[in-house]
Scaffold this active site. Structure first.
Site, PDB file in Angstrom:
ATOM      1  CG  ASN A   1      46.418  31.742 -26.566  1.00 51.92           C
ATOM      2  OD1 ASN A   1      47.508  32.209 -26.253  1.00 51.92           O
ATOM      3  ND2 ASN A   1      46.184  30.449 -26.605  1.00 51.92           N
ATOM      4  CE1 TYR A   2      42.211  34.019 -30.966  1.00 49.47           C
ATOM      5  CE2 TYR A   2      42.473  31.890 -29.891  1.00 49.47           C
ATOM      6  CZ  TYR A   2      42.663  32.716 -30.986  1.00 49.47           C
ATOM      7  OH  TYR A   2      43.304  32.231 -32.093  1.00 49.47           O
TER       8      TYR A   2
END
Length: 887
Positions: free
Chosen positions: A845-846
């Site tokens: 996600n990051y």
DNA sequence: GAATATACTTAGAAGGGTCGAT
DNA sequence: ATCGACCCTTCTAAGTATATTC
């Protein structure tokens, strides 16, 4: 300055170490929590500018959030049968044998209605133990009198009043109760529903090119044919790369090369097959019965099913949780009321329930399944896959795309994280009547795979979901979306990272601004600036308000006084439960002004008052939008994670490192980001044990290497002088060597015995005579002799081999062992340091996948070493970056 | 303007599959 | 070929963000 190094003491990123005890939390050093806290209250604040306006810093006492319980109304006793909600599901039950809808229980009703009245009654001492680390927000019930708050409001200037929301009385939002709208049962729900729903149904008569798409869609429906060599689709993109039966691979839509759409319209045409419902409940065999008070309980399917949900968990931690048990039992009793045991036994005491027979049956079934042959398992899997096949994909603008969660969530017990007040509550079986479908208006409406009709069918092309329903326990909305690898998800993912990169261009200014505002005379601004400081530096989450019926967790804006402790001269200790009730514990040095601000914000408030009583996420985001278009709090997290990652990779990757070293550098960077974001996992129970195993194995390698050196030394003294052979195996001592050799011997003997037995088996099979036992004895004697020799060699610094080898060969072997040892050392460190850090979340996600893709290219690392298949499928758009691409 | 509704991203646990060591 | 550790996927809960409603 990089986003993280505001800490001038050492410029490591501030991290968010883990909670508590295990020491690895303080990157910044020996952080231990100082004994003296709040020494500062005495410090006078020279420039406390807020005074005038804020003279009464009246803390809007943030009473607890909490939403109202969804079903709390009926306080009366047991009339649960009458609860309106119950009615709905029950209805269906009749129609659907086996499908236990029974589970109509209004999620535990009554009871705990902590009415406001009772709240008021809560005495202050509940808050008293401020130093108790556990922030029990216990006080949920309480609503502190708004007291000064009112006053304050009036005295403040407009901009500066505490947000109303935080007033005690206003408490939190609540979720709406789950409605059972099934009333109108059998109507042609489809269009009509859409009509009644005001939602953005604009799609209704939007212009679209149905014809063309339709045709295409039909074409692609015949994938098989296509794979056989006749591309039906007109796309032309499909080159002959079909060679391998990559049928699923089929042409990937290179959306990242195509024109970006407007953004709000998500599709032109959409066809899908809806969702798949789990099979109806099947009763247990008649010989499997739980017991109540020692007596077998004969349950109708509906109540047996619910009992089974619990029975499956009796060995898990859930069953040890009082709240979980209570909620389960209440809901189950409600089901029992409607579907009582055949002999009408009254089930009233949880402790008299014995679910073990059911549990054991489930375990046995599991074992049975596991024992199936590989072929049988494969067969079963194929059947399942075939049955699900049509649900796995949809046609989006004529292209085949994977659907994500096409399986409807089965009924069960709600497994809330942390201290969720509803954990253990019964989650009902979802029926077609509960589900709204979203589909192209020219697409055929799928038929549910169980009896029933969809709640409604709408055609909204401004959203991406295919189906949605409302879950009964918390009233949360569930959605069926496309899979992570789909174009829609990919597009928004790319946009997300581009937005985070854009922040690079504004962050300096933004920091400048909020640094200014840290001294603002307007309390609201000063608080906002302070939250921005934390969000920027520490990558904290925004911190929306939460409802009463949820676990008590916080993010930046919702921090309460009890969550931060000041430690002179400039440290702040954060200790709170964040998302998923994961503890965030961090002791960080902060800017002097921030330190001062926190002291001010805490003044005259009690522990459970909101620290930033004039800030909420909506206001914060509004402000952020004014600094940069599209900027919200969460963008900082992405930005911080990805830019930290890029920097660490650049710093840590050595040019001529081995593959393993490069991978380690990567993982190390990944891990630092995970720590920054506080992504954690529970340490596997077997961790320490497996660590010891690896260490022992490493010692074994060292032992082997030592022996080889000794052989060399014996061959020729000159080797003793060679520098690379000087090094000592420091962590293997004599005692260890003795036990290691014994172990080794035992293993070899065992091996010899096995081999001997096998040989004999073979001989007899071939009709020959088995070897005499004396043969085995001889072999064992040889082994023992060998080890006796080893024992003698101990301490001499010399050794010999069973079979002689030339010195060069031995040197080579030593070299190899050295490499192995080095790799194993790295691995051990890696593993131990990472035992409670989850790397996956940040990777998924990051971390901008282009960072990884470019790094792999430059350093010649196969991306498969770092990205699993699903990640590669998720990030096709990132794989083509230039090698010099930087976040 | 607060409360609520909606839609989408982010999260850890659980369980299953895989792969390497023996 | 077996076994077990670990990696990956699946599952669904729990966040964020913003639009809509009252």
């Amino acid at each position: 300055m990089s986003p993280v190094d505001f800490d001038s003491d050492d410029d490591k990123p501030l991290r968010a170490p883990n909670g508590g005890s295990n020491g690895h939390h303080h990157p910044n050093g020996n952080g231990h929590v100082p004994t003296q806290q709040r020494a500062l209250s005495s410090m006078s604040d020279d420039e406390m500018p807020l005074a005038t306006q804020d003279s009464s810093p009246l803390p809007a006492t943030r009473t607890l959030k909490r939403k109202k319980p969804v079903y709390a109304e009926s306080s009366s006793d047991d009339s649960e049968d009458d609860t309106p909600l119950a009615a709905t599901p029950a209805k269906v039950a009749v129609a659907m044998p086996g499908a236990i809808q029974a589970t109509t229980v209004p999620a535990n009703g009554k009871g705990k209605a902590k009415s406001n009245v009772s709240k008021a009654a809560v005495s202050d001492d509940e808050y008293a133990d401020s130093d108790a680390p556990k922030r029990k927000r216990a006080a949920k019930p309480k609503a502190k009198p708004p007291k000064k708050k009112v006053k304050q409001e009036s005295s403040d200037d407009d901009d500066d009043k505490p947000l109303a929301a935080k007033k005690p009385s206003t408490s939190r939002k609540r979720k709406v109760k789950v409605e059972s709208d099934v009333e109108s049962d059998d109507e042609p729900i489809a269009k009509k529903a859409a009509a009644k729903k005001p939602r953005k149904v604009k799609s209704e008569e939007t212009e679209k090119p149905p014809a063309k798409v339709k045709a295409e869609a039909n074409g692609s429906a015949t994938v098989k044919a296509e794979a056989n060599g006749s591309p039906v689709k007109g796309k032309g993109k499909k080159k002959e790369k079909e060679k391998k039966e990559d049928e699923e691979q089929e042409e990937v839509f290179r959306w990242w090369d195509a024109d970006a759409g407007d953004g709000s319209v998500k599709w032109q045409t959409l066809e899908h097959n809806g969702v798949i419902f789990p099979p109806p409940y099947e009763s247990l065999p008649p010989n499997v019965k739980m017991k109540y008070n020692g007596k077998e309980l004969d349950l109708p399917p509906a109540s047996e099913e619910v009992a089974g949900f619990y029975a499956a968990l009796i060995e898990s931690d859930h069953a040890k949780d009082a709240k979980f048990n209570e909620n389960f039992f209440n809901d189950w009793k409600t089901v029992l009321k409607k579907y009582p045991p055949l002999d009408n036994t009254k089930v009233t005491n949880f402790d008299l329930c014995d679910f073990r027979p059911m549990f054991e049956y489930f375990e046995a079934e599991k074992a049975k399944k596991k024992a199936l042959s590989a072929a049988e398992k494969k067969e079963l899997k194929k059947i399942k896959d075939d049955m699900e096949a049509k649900y796995t994909t949809c046609l989006l603008d004529g292209r085949k795309e994977k659907v994500g969660n096409f399986r409807v969530e089965p009924p069960g017990l709600f497994r809330g994280r942390g201290e969720h007040p509803k954990k253990g509550a019964l989650k009902f079986r979802v029926r077609p009547e509960d589900i709204s479908l979203n589909i192209g208006d020219n697409a055929p409406v799928p038929v549910p795979n169980i009896p029933g009709k969809w709640k409604e069918v709408i055609h909204d092309n401004t959203v991406t979901w295919l189906a949605t329903w409302t879950e009964n326990v918390n009233g949360n909305h569930k959605y069926v979306f496309l899979a992570a690898g789909s174009s829609l998800k990919g597009q928004s993912d790319m946009i997300k990272f581009e937005k985070a990169r854009e922040l690079k261009n504004h962050v300096d200014k933004i920091r400048q601004n909020y640094t200014q505002d840290l001294k603002s005379k307007v309390m609201a601004d000063r608080q906002r600036a302070t939250t921005m400081y934390f969000i920027d530096k520490l990558a904290l989450r925004a911190g929306n308000e939460k409802g009463e019926d949820e676990a008590d967790t916080v993010g930046c804006c919702s921090l309460r006084c009890e969550h931060v402790t000041l430690e002179a001269p400039n440290f702040i200790i954060f200790d709170f439960l964040g998302k998923d009730s994961i503890r965030y514990y961090n002791r960080v040095p902060v800017d002097a002004q921030v330190f001062k601000n926190i002291r001010i914000f805490k003044e005259n408030k009690s522990d459970n008052d909101s620290l930033f009583d004039r800030v909420n996420t909506t206001g914060l985001n509004k402000h952020l939008q004014s600094e940069m278009k599209g900027l919200t709090a969460k963008v900082f997290r992405t930005f911080n994670a990805s830019s930290t990652f890029q920097r660490l990779l650049d710093e840590n990757t050595l040019e001529n490192a081995t593959l393993q070293e490069k991978l380690n550098a990567y993982n190390k960077a990944n891990r630092e980001v995970a720590i920054l974001c506080n992504h954690r996992r529970t340490v596997p129970k077997t961790h320490e044990q497996s660590m010891e195993k690896v260490r022992d194995k490493q010692r074994g390698l060292k032992y082997d290497r030592m022996k080889l050196r000794h052989v060399l030394f014996k061959m020729d003294k000159k080797f003793r002088k060679k520098a690379e052979y000087q090094e000592d195996e420091s962590d293997i001592d004599d005692e260890w060597i003795v036990s290691h050799e014994e172990d080794k011997m035992a293993k070899e003997i065992e091996k010899a015995e096995k081999k001997f037995a096998k040989e004999n088996e073979k001989l007899t099979d071939d009709g020959k005579e088995a070897q005499d036992d004396s043969e085995l004895k001889d072999r064992i004697a040889n082994i023992k002799a060998e080890f006796k020799r080893l024992a003698k060699e101990r301490g001499t610094g010399e050794a010999e081999l069973t079979r002689e080898k030339p010195a060069e060969k031995i040197e080579e072997a030593i070299q190899k062992l050295t490499e192995k040892i080095k790799a194993s050392k790295l691995q051990i460190i890696d593993r131990d340091e990472g035992k409670e850090v989850a790397l996956g979340t940040s990777k998924i996600n990051y971390l901008d996948p282009r960072i990884t893709a470019a790094w792999c290219k430059i350093h010649d690392v196969p991306v498969e070493k770092l990205f699993s298949k699903t990640l590669i499928v998720k990030f096709p758009w990132a794989m083509e970056v230039e090698e010099d691409w930087k976040f």
